[in-house]
Design a protein around this motif. Sequence first.
Motif, PDB file in Angstrom:
ATOM      1  N   LEU B 418       0.793  -1.293   0.138  1.00  8.67           N
ATOM      2  CA  LEU B 418      -0.001   0.216   0.150  1.00  8.67           C
ATOM      3  C   LEU B 418       0.937   1.150   0.001  1.00  8.67           C
ATOM      4  O   LEU B 418       0.147   2.253  -0.420  1.00  8.67           O
ATOM      5  CB  LEU B 418      -0.864  -0.086   1.141  1.00  8.67           C
ATOM      6  CG  LEU B 418      -2.091  -1.082   1.235  1.00  8.67           C
ATOM      7  CD1 LEU B 418      -3.020  -0.878   2.624  1.00  8.67           C
ATOM      8  CD2 LEU B 418      -3.025  -0.855  -0.015  1.00  8.67           C
ATOM      9  N   GLY B 419       1.953   1.480   0.651  1.00  8.47           N
ATOM     10  CA  GLY B 419       2.755   2.619   0.445  1.00  8.47           C
ATOM     11  C   GLY B 419       3.853   2.479   1.232  1.00  8.47           C
ATOM     12  O   GLY B 419       4.319   1.348   1.713  1.00  8.47           O
ATOM     13  N   HIS B 420       4.491   3.723   1.651  1.00 14.08           N
ATOM     14  CA  HIS B 420       5.711   3.884   2.361  1.00 14.08           C
ATOM     15  C   HIS B 420       5.376   4.820   3.530  1.00 14.08           C
ATOM     16  O   HIS B 420       4.647   5.822   3.432  1.00 14.08           O
ATOM     17  CB  HIS B 420       6.832   4.446   1.550  1.00 14.08           C
ATOM     18  CG  HIS B 420       7.112   3.163   0.601  1.00 14.08           C
ATOM     19  ND1 HIS B 420       6.708   3.084  -0.526  1.00 14.08           N
ATOM     20  CD2 HIS B 420       8.285   2.454   0.613  1.00 14.08           C
ATOM     21  CE1 HIS B 420       7.306   2.230  -1.374  1.00 14.08           C
ATOM     22  NE2 HIS B 420       8.497   1.749  -0.352  1.00 14.08           N
ATOM     23  N   VAL B 421       6.208   4.848   4.585  1.00 16.05           N
ATOM     24  CA  VAL B 421       6.180   5.555   5.673  1.00 16.05           C
ATOM     25  C   VAL B 421       7.394   6.321   5.826  1.00 16.05           C
ATOM     26  O   VAL B 421       8.507   5.838   5.769  1.00 16.05           O
ATOM     27  CB  VAL B 421       5.749   4.782   7.010  1.00 16.05           C
ATOM     28  CG1 VAL B 421       6.234   5.593   8.173  1.00 16.05           C
ATOM     29  CG2 VAL B 421       4.400   4.534   6.946  1.00 16.05           C
ATOM     30  N   GLN B 422       7.594   7.519   6.237  1.00 18.98           N
ATOM     31  CA  GLN B 422       8.585   8.211   6.575  1.00 18.98           C
ATOM     32  C   GLN B 422       8.302   8.753   8.076  1.00 18.98           C
ATOM     33  O   GLN B 422       7.490   9.476   8.470  1.00 18.98           O
ATOM     34  CB  GLN B 422       8.891   9.724   5.879  1.00 18.98           C
ATOM     35  CG  GLN B 422      10.084  10.594   6.052  1.00 18.98           C
ATOM     36  CD  GLN B 422      10.253  11.598   5.157  1.00 18.98           C
ATOM     37  OE1 GLN B 422       9.435  12.338   4.670  1.00 18.98           O
ATOM     38  NE2 GLN B 422      11.415  12.016   4.882  1.00 18.98           N
ATOM     39  N   LEU B 423       9.626   8.508   8.911  1.00 20.58           N
ATOM     40  CA  LEU B 423       9.553   8.905  10.181  1.00 20.58           C
ATOM     41  C   LEU B 423       9.882  10.462  10.363  1.00 20.58           C
ATOM     42  O   LEU B 423      10.815  10.725   9.460  1.00 20.58           O
ATOM     43  CB  LEU B 423      10.655   8.073  11.219  1.00 20.58           C
ATOM     44  CG  LEU B 423      10.067   6.804  11.736  1.00 20.58           C
ATOM     45  CD1 LEU B 423       9.897   5.948  10.561  1.00 20.58           C
ATOM     46  CD2 LEU B 423      11.244   6.167  12.324  1.00 20.58           C
ATOM     47  N   ALA B 424       9.360  11.339  10.908  1.00 23.55           N
ATOM     48  CA  ALA B 424       9.691  12.762  10.981  1.00 23.55           C
ATOM     49  C   ALA B 424       9.755  13.461  12.254  1.00 23.55           C
ATOM     50  O   ALA B 424      10.106  14.446  12.172  1.00 23.55           O
ATOM     51  CB  ALA B 424       8.331  13.469  10.130  1.00 23.55           C
ATOM     52  N   ALA B 425       9.329  12.730  13.313  1.00 25.31           N
ATOM     53  CA  ALA B 425       9.307  13.418  14.659  1.00 25.31           C
ATOM     54  C   ALA B 425      10.965  13.826  14.928  1.00 25.31           C
ATOM     55  O   ALA B 425      11.703  13.040  14.828  1.00 25.31           O
ATOM     56  CB  ALA B 425       8.642  12.351  15.575  1.00 25.31           C
TER      57      ALA B 425
END
Lengths: 105, 526
Positions: B418-425
């Motif tokens: 379904l997709g990709h995640v980017q950590l941003a915190a």
Amino acid sequence: MVGSLLSACTDGSASDGSETSGATEAERAVIRLGRRYRADHPDEDDRDVLLERLGVAAGVAGSLRFLSTLDAQVAEDYASGRTVRLDGWVLSQTEGRAAALVSLA
Amino acid sequence: MLIDATELPAGQVLRADLCVIGAGAAGITIARELVRSGLDVLLCEGGGLEPTPGSTDLYRGEVTGRRFGPEGSAELTDNRLRYFGGSTNHWGGFCLPLDPIDFERRPWLPHSGWPIERAVLDPYYQRAVDVVGLAGDRFDWPYWEQEHDAGTSPIEPGRLSAVAGQIWPQRFGEVYREELVASDDVTVVLNANATRVNVAPESDLVTSISLATVDGVAFSAEATVFVLAMGGIENPRLLLASNDVRTAGVGNGHDLVGRFFAEHLQTLAGFALLRGGPDQYPAFQAMPVAVGEHQVALSLVAQLSAEVIREEELVGAGGVIFTEPFPAGSVQQREGITGADVAHLARSVSGQAVGTSASLLVASEQQLDPDSRVTLGDDVDGIGVPRVRVHWKQAEVERRSMLRFCEVLGQELGRAGLGHVQLAAGGLRPSFSSSQSQSGSDYELDPGAVGGDFDVLPGNHHMCTTRMASAASSGVVDADGRVFDTANLYVAGSSVFSTGGVSPPTFTIVALAIRLAERLRSELAS
């Protein structure tokens, strides 16, 4: 929220894999990813090492078209938790290695 | 019956079988459970039917340690409401029960474990459904997906669990006021601020509770049994301030009242790029669902599974995926691998284009720390009660758990294709303003700065400050909510939580209040 991050790839003209200016942008993007992967994994900054770890033959690797053969391997990576972080992005190890291979072509 | 304490003469003594201090979710629930019980119940609320500056001012205090908001802001008065209905007058209505693992002793988390198991609360959670106005007692997403066409969750059981948060901001004060006022058993007393719990020397009994209006007119309540239900900060404050006979305060023989102050940490922790358009993801948007007369919004919540929490020695963490912009605005990433780069990679691998961007709002529970605590300050408020001092602490494992949740979510989305995640915190910073920033964006993302001691927002859930325990050496109240060294004094609300879990507290507050009311009905009847 991340619309500006997507604008380069969702306008319908880019990333279609054909030999157009959009395809060139797609190649450039994957090469950027690959270079970053190699920088983070210096022990894999080698075409032969990447070919071996990906389990693919030299003749089929190196283009964007090659990436489409890795879909199942990528899914298996995610299912097994074999992922890497590149600038915060959670990518499968196969995606990272394949991009690295493309960047060395 | 309804009494406005501003009309009472000074020195008036109110008498009842049961005196409940605080008319929020817990106090109102206890009083309602005892309607038609034959017991006389006093329900004393510090405020009136609307907030007033004089009443709200009693909440002012000092914050040390971690901040609840920008320095100088009204940190202790903005996050709770002192009038009939309490903080249910402004809560968001997000309901989930605690998980079974929340009740377990987890060896890697000091002070973890409840003296009861989750199964003990199950029948009370079922009864709490109607009190809060929810659409049923099911919180597993597959049920809503199958029975109410709530959309498909990409989460397979394993490293994450998919639960259904039910959102219904029941305003307890508005909804239940008429019922309570009409009751012959319950007397609602407005503008009745508790100033001291009175105990007799050499006794384990409370004799009365001193009360006052904001104008300082003093009166009192006498009862057989008393319940403090004023919230996670005011409950310990009153116990500590009641130090004229027991010099450390009531219930504080082991110096535990006010300790273990816990919150929920929340942050915009990352982003997701999803294949296809937003219409493919109805589960990622708050979805209205009606069951009978109850209509709620359903929200798919992904949480770290108990297995991952145990294996990796984490705290509970979970979050929601918003496919609608949150917060409104755009993000500029100047350097590094961008979403466009990843979208090109994804298209090359899967042949599918990215069409949806989403934000990840993530929350975690807190590891208990005895030095995270509520104490008394040096000043007193307008009715002579020492103002509160809150020293809030946080731990590294909380941020690590939030980021680990994002990573596992990224793996799940990737597994499902379904997709990709980017950590941003940690890497996300507001631009000075859209018009002033060079990028023209509202936020800038520096991926190299992700992680570390990133900013979080409090959930405004104040918990564990009179925690429930199996022994007086590790908590303030027993498994029934009774103060260990005081036979006729109980505490209700989130201050009795042994640990906070990651679920919002109100649904559990109500379930515990129903359970306590059952106990009180039995005790007072005998």
